[in-house]
Design an enzyme around this catalytic site. Structure first.
Site, PDB file in Angstrom:
ATOM      1  N   GLU A 201       0.764  -1.360   0.088  1.00 15.20           N
ATOM      2  CA  GLU A 201       0.069  -0.045   0.013  1.00 15.20           C
ATOM      3  C   GLU A 201       0.826   1.276  -0.101  1.00 15.20           C
ATOM      4  O   GLU A 201       0.432   2.385  -0.428  1.00 15.20           O
ATOM      5  CB  GLU A 201      -0.927   0.100   1.288  1.00 15.20           C
ATOM      6  CG  GLU A 201      -2.095  -0.990   1.206  1.00 15.20           C
ATOM      7  CD  GLU A 201      -2.785  -1.165   2.543  1.00 15.20           C
ATOM      8  OE1 GLU A 201      -3.840  -1.630   2.544  1.00 15.20           O
ATOM      9  OE2 GLU A 201      -2.314  -0.571   3.642  1.00 15.20           O
TER      10      GLU A 201
ATOM     11  N   GLY B  46     -12.747  -3.607   2.841  1.00 13.23           N
ATOM     12  CA  GLY B  46     -14.011  -4.488   2.140  1.00 13.23           C
ATOM     13  C   GLY B  46     -15.075  -3.712   2.211  1.00 13.23           C
ATOM     14  O   GLY B  46     -15.467  -3.149   3.274  1.00 13.23           O
TER      15      GLY B  46
ATOM     16  N   VAL C 154     -12.844 -10.289   6.889  1.00 16.73           N
ATOM     17  CA  VAL C 154     -14.038 -10.583   6.895  1.00 16.73           C
ATOM     18  C   VAL C 154     -14.021 -11.041   5.443  1.00 16.73           C
ATOM     19  O   VAL C 154     -14.049 -10.336   4.394  1.00 16.73           O
ATOM     20  CB  VAL C 154     -15.415  -9.471   7.147  1.00 16.73           C
ATOM     21  CG1 VAL C 154     -16.573  -9.823   6.822  1.00 16.73           C
ATOM     22  CG2 VAL C 154     -14.880  -8.833   8.507  1.00 16.73           C
TER      23      VAL C 154
ATOM     24  N   MET D  36      -8.976  -3.240   9.472  1.00 18.75           N
ATOM     25  CA  MET D  36      -8.391  -3.986  10.587  1.00 18.75           C
ATOM     26  C   MET D  36      -7.535  -2.945  11.388  1.00 18.75           C
ATOM     27  O   MET D  36      -6.846  -3.581  12.210  1.00 18.75           O
ATOM     28  CB  MET D  36      -7.694  -5.167  10.180  1.00 18.75           C
ATOM     29  CG  MET D  36      -8.472  -6.046   9.437  1.00 18.75           C
ATOM     30  SD  MET D  36      -7.658  -7.621   9.032  1.00 18.75           S
ATOM     31  CE  MET D  36      -7.316  -8.397  10.378  1.00 18.75           C
ATOM     32  N   GLU D  37      -7.648  -1.772  11.137  1.00 19.77           N
ATOM     33  CA  GLU D  37      -6.609  -0.854  11.717  1.00 19.77           C
ATOM     34  C   GLU D  37      -7.269   0.573  12.051  1.00 19.77           C
ATOM     35  O   GLU D  37      -6.711   1.144  13.204  1.00 19.77           O
ATOM     36  CB  GLU D  37      -5.429  -0.517  10.761  1.00 19.77           C
ATOM     37  CG  GLU D  37      -4.679  -1.828  10.568  1.00 19.77           C
ATOM     38  CD  GLU D  37      -5.161  -2.429   9.452  1.00 19.77           C
ATOM     39  OE1 GLU D  37      -5.696  -1.880   8.434  1.00 19.77           O
ATOM     40  OE2 GLU D  37      -4.774  -3.764   9.077  1.00 19.77           O
TER      41      GLU D  37
ATOM     42  N   ASP E 145     -12.283  -5.646  -2.036  1.00 15.48           N
ATOM     43  CA  ASP E 145     -13.243  -6.531  -2.041  1.00 15.48           C
ATOM     44  C   ASP E 145     -14.676  -6.213  -1.442  1.00 15.48           C
ATOM     45  O   ASP E 145     -14.776  -5.144  -0.881  1.00 15.48           O
ATOM     46  CB  ASP E 145     -12.393  -7.865  -1.284  1.00 15.48           C
ATOM     47  CG  ASP E 145     -12.351  -7.342   0.086  1.00 15.48           C
ATOM     48  OD1 ASP E 145     -13.139  -7.348   1.119  1.00 15.48           O
ATOM     49  OD2 ASP E 145     -11.032  -6.744   0.423  1.00 15.48           O
TER      50      ASP E 145
END
Ligand code: SAH
Length: 255
Positions: free
Chosen positions: A20, A86, A166, A191-192, A215
């Site tokens: 990233e 996501g 997920v 997640m962060e 996604d």
């Protein structure tokens, strides 16, 4: 007025994954490498603006630890997160960008002692991003997408974070339903971000975040993940962050 005239302290650009960060690192001028606590921090200039670039690793603890180091040890004036997420809400599609208005930890649950999702001791479940910095980031995202990827959209709203990738349609629906029952309507999951938002709130530091949708948090979420990050998200990040750096920085106070 450019960002550099407002503060001598650097703007930190934080990513979860090396891929990233890659396109931004390639542009860094006068790079200085700092190793600390198992992390590599890069100090330098991007388009003339003092920045710190670093990779947190995946998950809330890694992100919180990195954010704390950026603030306490490296003197960041503000943190901007760039990464992937996501999509959850309908219409938040792969290739779109979400600029967060606020964050919530979807795996925080100290009920019945505290309401579900509330961070114990804080009295709240949602942590807001800096309004001015978020607005600047959204403007930069709009401009970059309009110019380079006109079919993609920029969304603004709630992003939720948790220590879980997920990747199932059923899981995604259940997550959204539980959140909806508590009055929350998330656009995306990662997640962060919520961890960084909480650390920045503790320190009174401006924070903003952009996430390219990689996604739909469904059964196909893991497919082509790495190549998407390298070929799409990292390129978006470069265009959008450079757009941000060329704007005045209303969210960042002078040192
Ligand atoms: N395949 C990667 C692992 C990525 S983990 C590797 O091998 O390193 C997922 C990362 O992307 C996290 O940083 C998270 O913030 C974000 N992310 C993207 N889609 C997600 C999803 N569906 N659920 C949770 N996090 C997601």
């Amino acid at each position: 007025m450019s960002l550099s005239t407002l503060s001598s302290r650097p703007l930190a650009i934080l990513s979860a994954l090396v891929d990233e960060q890659r396109s931004l690192l390639g542009l860094l001028q006068q790079p200085e490498r700092i190793e600390h606590a198992g992390r590599t921090f890069w100090r330098g200039r991007l388009d003339g603006v003092a920045v710190l670039l670093t990779v947190s690793g995946i998950g809330k603890v890694a992100a919180a630890s990195t954010a704390t180091l950026l603030i306490e040890r490296l003197g960041a004036a503000a943190i901007v997160f760039t990464g992937v997420a996501g999509g959850l809400a309908p219409g938040v599609n792969v290739g779109d960008v979400v600029v967060a208005e606020d964050f919530l930890q979807h795996d925080m649950d100290a009920s019945p002692l505290f309401p579900r999702y509330e961070v114990p001791g804080s009295g709240r479940s949602r942590f807001a991003c800096d309004e001015a910095l978020g607005a600047s980031l959204a403007r930069a995202a709009q401009d970059a997408l309009a110019q380079h990827w006109p079919q993609a959209r920029v969304h603004r709203g709630l992003v939720v974070s948790g220590d879980r990738f997920v990747c199932g349609a059923g899981e995604s629906l259940q997550l959204q339903q539980r959140l909806r029952e508590a009055g929350h309507a998330p656009l995306a999951v990662e997640m962060e971000g919520a961890a960084v938002a909480q650390v920045c709130a503790d320190h009174g530091l401006p924070f903003a975040a952009m996430r390219t949708i990689s996604d739909r948090a469904d059964d196909d979420a893991h497919q082509d993940f790495s190549s998407f990050v390298q070929t799409v998200a990292s390129v978006y990040a470069q265009h959008i962050l450079r757009g941000l750096l060329s704007q005045p920085r209303p969210g960042v106070r002078s040192a």
